[in-house]
Every structure is written in C-alpha cells, then in structure tokens.
Write an enzyme that holds these catalytic residues in place. Structure first.
Site, PDB file in Angstrom:
ATOM      1  CG  HIS A  63      -0.377   0.067   2.550  1.00 53.19           C
ATOM      2  ND1 HIS A  63       0.536  -0.861   3.022  1.00 53.19           N
ATOM      3  CD2 HIS A  63      -0.556   0.953   3.566  1.00 53.19           C
ATOM      4  CE1 HIS A  63       0.874  -0.556   4.265  1.00 53.19           C
ATOM      5  NE2 HIS A  63       0.241   0.554   4.616  1.00 53.19           N
ATOM      6  CG  HIS A  65      -0.139   4.226   4.970  1.00 52.10           C
ATOM      7  ND1 HIS A  65      -0.870   3.401   5.789  1.00 52.10           N
ATOM      8  CD2 HIS A  65      -0.943   5.294   4.690  1.00 52.10           C
ATOM      9  CE1 HIS A  65      -2.066   3.934   6.002  1.00 52.10           C
ATOM     10  NE2 HIS A  65      -2.140   5.076   5.340  1.00 52.10           N
ATOM     11  CG  ASP A  67       4.817   2.691   7.152  1.00 50.28           C
ATOM     12  OD1 ASP A  67       3.942   3.230   6.457  1.00 50.28           O
ATOM     13  OD2 ASP A  67       4.561   1.791   7.975  1.00 50.28           O
ATOM     14  CG  HIS A 143      -3.940  -0.396   6.619  1.00 52.66           C
ATOM     15  ND1 HIS A 143      -3.788  -0.284   7.980  1.00 52.66           N
ATOM     16  CD2 HIS A 143      -2.892   0.301   6.081  1.00 52.66           C
ATOM     17  CE1 HIS A 143      -2.720   0.444   8.241  1.00 52.66           C
ATOM     18  NE2 HIS A 143      -2.160   0.815   7.113  1.00 52.66           N
ATOM     19  CG  ASP A 178       0.792  -1.547   7.627  1.00 50.13           C
ATOM     20  OD1 ASP A 178       1.728  -2.345   7.539  1.00 50.13           O
ATOM     21  OD2 ASP A 178       0.968  -0.324   7.723  1.00 50.13           O
ATOM     22  CG  HIS A 236       3.971  -2.594  10.590  1.00 50.52           C
ATOM     23  ND1 HIS A 236       3.075  -1.820  11.281  1.00 50.52           N
ATOM     24  CD2 HIS A 236       4.238  -1.909   9.462  1.00 50.52           C
ATOM     25  CE1 HIS A 236       2.791  -0.726  10.586  1.00 50.52           C
ATOM     26  NE2 HIS A 236       3.497  -0.756   9.467  1.00 50.52           N
TER      27      HIS A 236
HETATM   28 ZN   LIG Z   1       2.968   0.491   7.864  1.00 52.14          ZN
HETATM   29 ZN   LIG Z   2      -0.157   1.435   6.593  1.00 53.20          ZN
END
Ligand SMILES: [Zn+2]
Ligand SMILES: [Zn+2]
Length: 269
Positions: A63, A65, A67, A143, A178, A236
């Site tokens: 995804h 995001h 990170d 998520h 996530d 994570h």
């Molecule tokens: Zn993450």
């Molecule tokens: Zn995320």
C-alpha cells in the site's frame, strides 16, 4: 536449489527508531528474489547485507503509506547508478506510478533500464505474478487505505510414474501488513508454511490499534492459529514499544511457533 527464505530489511512501523527501519523484506524462492515493500532504509540495509540487486526483477508494494514505499525512489536511482540494464517490474496499485513517475523523470531520467508498472487491485484476491516455479497472489487486507498482502507459492514440476508431468506446490509464504484483525484472510492463507503478520501494538494499546486499523500481537497469533500456519513471524512494531519481547510474550500463549522479526534476520520459509 537454494532454500526458501525471507530476509528482514525493515520491520518497524511509520516512525523509524534506533533499531527498526520501516517495512521491507526480500523473499527468495527457487533461486529468485522478490522485494516486498520498500520503506526508507531498505536500500541501505541491502547494501549492508551484501544483497545483490542484479537478480531482483520484481517488487511488490502492499500500500502507499510512506513506511512501505518511501525507499523506492532511492532504490530505483541507485540501480540507475549501478548501470542496471535489466527491466524492473513493480506491482502496486495504480496511484504508485502517478506519484513516482515525476520523481523518476526528475532524478532518474538517464537510467538505462525500464521500469514496468503492473497495476493491481488490492481489494481482489487474484494471481498477479506467475512463472514456471513461483506464483504470487494478492491477499485483500483491512487498513486505512487500499492494502493487500501477498501469498508466494513455490511450484515444482514432478514426473509421475507413467512419465507424465504434474505440478506440486511446495513452500508457501504469506505477507500480511498492514491490517487490522480480519478473519477473511484465513481461507487464503490456510496452512501456509510461514506467515508474516503485522503486530504493531500490544494488548494495552487495543483501542488505538482499532482506531488506526492495525493489529496486536495477540490478534496476529489468533489469525496464525485459525489458519493452521507452520510458523508466525511478527513485525511492523510501533515505535512506542522498545522491548520487542513483549510482543512475543503476548503471542506465544495463543500460537506457540511464533518468532520476532528483527532487521537483518533471515528466516527459513
Ligand atoms: Zn505500515
Ligand atoms: Zn499502513
């Protein structure tokens, strides 16, 4: 043929800490390498571990995001400096190309290799990669933004007694990060050899975990137990938990064969 394994390049959540970089891991199956997520710091960890990128052709992004993808532009420009000529395939939702293309045009326009984007639908369980020995399927996750995990399957051609050939699935590895707790993924990951499931929080952060759509260590262990997986790798981790053994302490009573991801560790799948 080398063993099936996963190397942890980053296992922290959004905020980097002294001991954890954001997400990234190298999955190796059938002498092939696959990069899963590419947080900030991934290229540095790969350099430290002496991982060669010449055999890396495929990158999977769960995804958008930061990170999970902020390391991509660093990696792709580094490959340009290394005079790479082989194409690189990136599997991610379509917005990644929109976001990355201007940066590539600005910083890596003189590269000698092609980048081929393969748009995927993270909401749909589908096969997104397949060759003679490895296939990859999406695992729709829950998520804050569209997110999917990835299921890697190692397939071998075997000869039957009558001389005909058949295909047999051997190692299976599932990456689920996530996500908040979701039993919907259980049928997809049922019986995998190894499951990496995010474990951002501890039980004491349960309310916060639900709010930001992440999982606790105990929830990850419950999924591992329901899906009868062989081994669970937790990762994570939230920056607020310095002592990662606390995650293990909460997961193990629910699913005993649980281990902790830490940067630079290599796990057999
Ligand atoms: Zn993450
Ligand atoms: Zn995320």
């Amino acid at each position: 043929m080398s063993e099936a394994k996963v190397t942890i390049l980053g296992c922290g959540s959004a905020k980097p800490t002294k001991t954890t970089s954001p997400s990234g891991q190298l999955v190796e199956l059938c002498d092939k390498s696959f990069l899963v997520d590419c947080g900030e710091g991934v290229v540095l960890t790969m350099q430290k571990l002496g991982i060669h990128t010449s055999r890396l052709y495929n990158i999977f992004i769960s995804h958008l995001h930061g990170d999970h993808c902020f390391g991509l532009i660093g990696l792709l420009t580094t490959l340009g400096m290394l005079k790479r000529t082989q194409p690189m395939h990136i599997y991610a939702q379509p917005d990644l190309q929109k976001l990355l293309q201007p940066l590539l045009d600005y910083h890596a326009n003189d590269r000698l290799y092609d980048i081929i984007f393969h748009p995927i639908n993270p909401r749909k369980h589908a096969v997104i990669f397949e060759d003679r020995t490895v296939s990859v399927e999406t695992i729709p996750l829950k998520h804050g933004v569209p997110t999917c995990g990835f299921l890697f399957k190692e397939t071998h051609r075997v000869q039957r007694e009558d001389g005909s050939f058949d295909y047999e699935t051997r190692k299976r590895y599932a990456y689920c990060s996530d996500t908040q707790y979701s039993e919907k993924i259980v049928p997809i990951i049922e019986g995998v050899d190894t499951l990496y499931h995010e474990s951002t929080f501890l039980n004491e952060h349960g309310a916060r975990s639900k709010e930001v759509k992440h999982s606790t260590a105990a929830e990850a262990a419950k999924i591992a137990s329901l899906a009868h997986v062989g081994k669970l790798i937790l990762g994570h981790y939230s920056a607020r938990v310095e002592d990662h053994s606390l995650f293990l302490k909460e997961a193990k009573p629910i699913f005993d064969n649980t281990v902790l991801a830490e940067e630079n560790l290599v796990f057999e799948i």
